[in-house]
Design a protein around this motif. Structure first.
Motif, short mmCIF file in Angstrom:
data_model
loop_
_atom_site.label_atom_id
_atom_site.label_comp_id
_atom_site.label_asym_id
_atom_site.label_seq_id
_atom_site.Cartn_x
_atom_site.Cartn_y
_atom_site.Cartn_z
N SER A 194 0.80 -1.18 0.09
CA SER A 194 0.12 -0.13 -0.03
C SER A 194 0.91 1.19 -0.16
N ASN A 195 2.04 1.30 0.74
CA ASN A 195 2.96 2.39 0.72
C ASN A 195 3.40 2.69 -0.75
N ALA A 196 3.86 1.65 -1.14
CA ALA A 196 4.33 1.69 -2.65
C ALA A 196 3.30 2.27 -3.75
N GLN A 197 1.96 1.76 -3.49
CA GLN A 197 0.94 2.50 -4.36
C GLN A 197 0.67 3.74 -3.90
N HIS A 198 0.85 4.13 -2.53
CA HIS A 198 0.56 5.53 -2.23
C HIS A 198 1.46 6.41 -2.80
N GLU A 199 2.62 6.07 -2.97
CA GLU A 199 3.83 6.82 -3.59
C GLU A 199 3.72 7.13 -4.98
N ALA A 200 3.05 6.15 -5.75
CA ALA A 200 2.78 6.06 -7.16
C ALA A 200 1.61 6.93 -7.59
N ILE A 201 0.59 6.82 -6.47
CA ILE A 201 -0.68 7.90 -6.83
C ILE A 201 -0.15 9.32 -6.56
N VAL A 202 0.55 9.48 -5.32
CA VAL A 202 1.12 11.01 -5.28
C VAL A 202 1.85 11.33 -6.25
N ASP A 203 2.94 10.77 -6.85
CA ASP A 203 3.85 11.22 -7.77
C ASP A 203 3.14 11.62 -9.02
N ALA A 204 2.12 10.70 -9.29
CA ALA A 204 1.32 10.98 -10.33
C ALA A 204 0.45 12.24 -10.47
N ILE A 205 -0.09 12.53 -9.26
CA ILE A 205 -0.83 14.01 -8.85
C ILE A 205 0.28 14.89 -9.08
N LEU A 206 1.40 14.85 -8.34
CA LEU A 206 2.29 16.08 -8.60
C LEU A 206 2.93 16.33 -9.87
N ALA A 207 2.99 14.97 -10.77
CA ALA A 207 3.38 15.34 -12.09
C ALA A 207 2.37 15.80 -13.01
N GLY A 208 1.10 16.10 -12.42
CA GLY A 208 0.00 16.27 -13.28
C GLY A 208 -0.46 15.49 -14.34
N ASP A 209 -0.34 14.15 -13.87
CA ASP A 209 -0.73 13.09 -14.89
C ASP A 209 -2.09 12.29 -14.39
N ALA A 218 -7.00 3.25 -8.61
CA ALA A 218 -7.89 2.05 -9.03
C ALA A 218 -7.10 0.91 -8.74
N GLU A 219 -5.76 0.83 -9.09
CA GLU A 219 -5.14 -0.35 -8.84
C GLU A 219 -5.01 -0.59 -6.94
N HIS A 220 -4.84 0.37 -6.28
CA HIS A 220 -4.83 0.31 -4.65
C HIS A 220 -6.10 0.01 -4.28
N VAL A 221 -7.18 0.68 -4.59
CA VAL A 221 -8.39 0.20 -4.03
C VAL A 221 -8.92 -1.04 -4.35
N GLU A 222 -8.38 -1.40 -5.36
CA GLU A 222 -8.71 -2.85 -6.06
C GLU A 222 -8.11 -3.88 -5.08
N GLY A 223 -6.83 -3.74 -4.79
CA GLY A 223 -6.12 -4.61 -3.81
C GLY A 223 -6.90 -4.50 -2.32
N THR A 224 -7.43 -3.42 -1.99
CA THR A 224 -7.96 -3.53 -0.47
C THR A 224 -9.22 -4.26 -0.83
N ALA A 225 -9.76 -4.34 -2.03
CA ALA A 225 -11.01 -4.91 -2.07
C ALA A 225 -11.09 -6.33 -2.17
N SER A 226 -9.85 -6.78 -2.69
CA SER A 226 -9.60 -8.28 -2.81
C SER A 226 -9.51 -8.72 -1.37
N LEU A 227 -8.75 -8.09 -0.55
CA LEU A 227 -8.56 -8.57 0.73
C LEU A 227 -10.15 -8.51 1.65
N LEU A 228 -10.92 -7.55 1.47
CA LEU A 228 -11.97 -7.50 2.23
C LEU A 228 -12.96 -8.50 1.72
#
Length: 233
Positions: A194-209, A218-228
């Protein structure tokens, strides 16, 4: 296709650990591998799931810690389903599967949209500090405080969209998600992922992508959904 073939088909690469946990839990809970029975051999199972043996071992360790399986050494060793499985949540706290899916669907729409919108905006220096600060806190916090810091980061992403209504909606759905997460164990490999995915999310936001931000969320929330789904359905 047999139930075993269906459950032990290749998982998606993005959330390999989380989906492996979900598949193994499904196999145990549906009786595909019954109480006292052995899971397929590690090499075979890793090949069928299309994952590394390291990922498989992490998933098996998580299920062992949660009380679903045990690993035995020796000539007749392997991973066996426990004769007595963990008691499910008490009736007062049980979740209707429809409620679970409703929450997961709402979260997916709101949080992927928030990430996309945040990346599309021209962020102020304060916005950028807010994102990087909450990200750092989530990545360095203790296990005991992880859920709170994780929630704060997701709210920060909504906050920098500049939409009060969206932020309020994300806060509401996060409360619902946290109630569900409280029913399942915290798995350290998932927290690292999750921490690695958080970094990817924030990096993309900061890069304006926007597309990359939406995809990473989407990949991050799908991982949580799988566990739940694995633990609660």
């Amino acid at each position: 296709m047999s139930a075993g073939e269906a459950l032990f088909r290749p998982v998606r690469a993005g959330n390999a650990f989380e989906e492996t946990v979900e598949r193994l839990l499904q196999a145990v809970r549906l009786g595909v591998v019954g109480a006292g029975e052995r899971l397929p051999a590690e090499r075979e199972l890793a090949e069928r799931l299309g994952i590394s043996r390291v990922t498989l071992r992490e998933a098996i360790r998580a299920l062992a810690d949660a009380g679903y399986v045990e690993s035995r050494r020796g000539r007749y060793g392997g991973t066996f389903v426990n004769e007595v499985l963990p008691v499910p949540p008490s009736p007062a706290r049980m979740r209707d599967p429809g409620v679970l899916e409703d929450t997961l669907a709402l979260r997916h729409v709101l949080e992927t949209g928030a990430a996309e919108l945040a990346a599309a905006r021209s962020l102020s220096p304060a916005d950028r500090r807010h994102l990087t600060g909450t990200l750092a806190e989530a990545c360095t916090t203790s296990v005991d405080d992880y859920r709170r810091r994780d929630s704060r980061l997701h709210l920060a992403i909504a906050e920098v969209t500049g939409s009060a209504s969206l932020t309020s909606a994300v806060a509401d759905v996060r409360m619902r998600v946290n109630q569900l997460l409280d029913e399942i164990p915290l798995l350290e490999p998932n927290l690292e992922h999750s921490n690695a995915q958080h970094e990817a999310i924030v990096d993309a936001i900061l890069a304006g992508d926007p597309a990359a931000a939406r995809g990473a969320m989407a990949e991050h929330v799908e991982g949580t959904a799988s566990l739940l789904r694995g633990f609660l359905e």
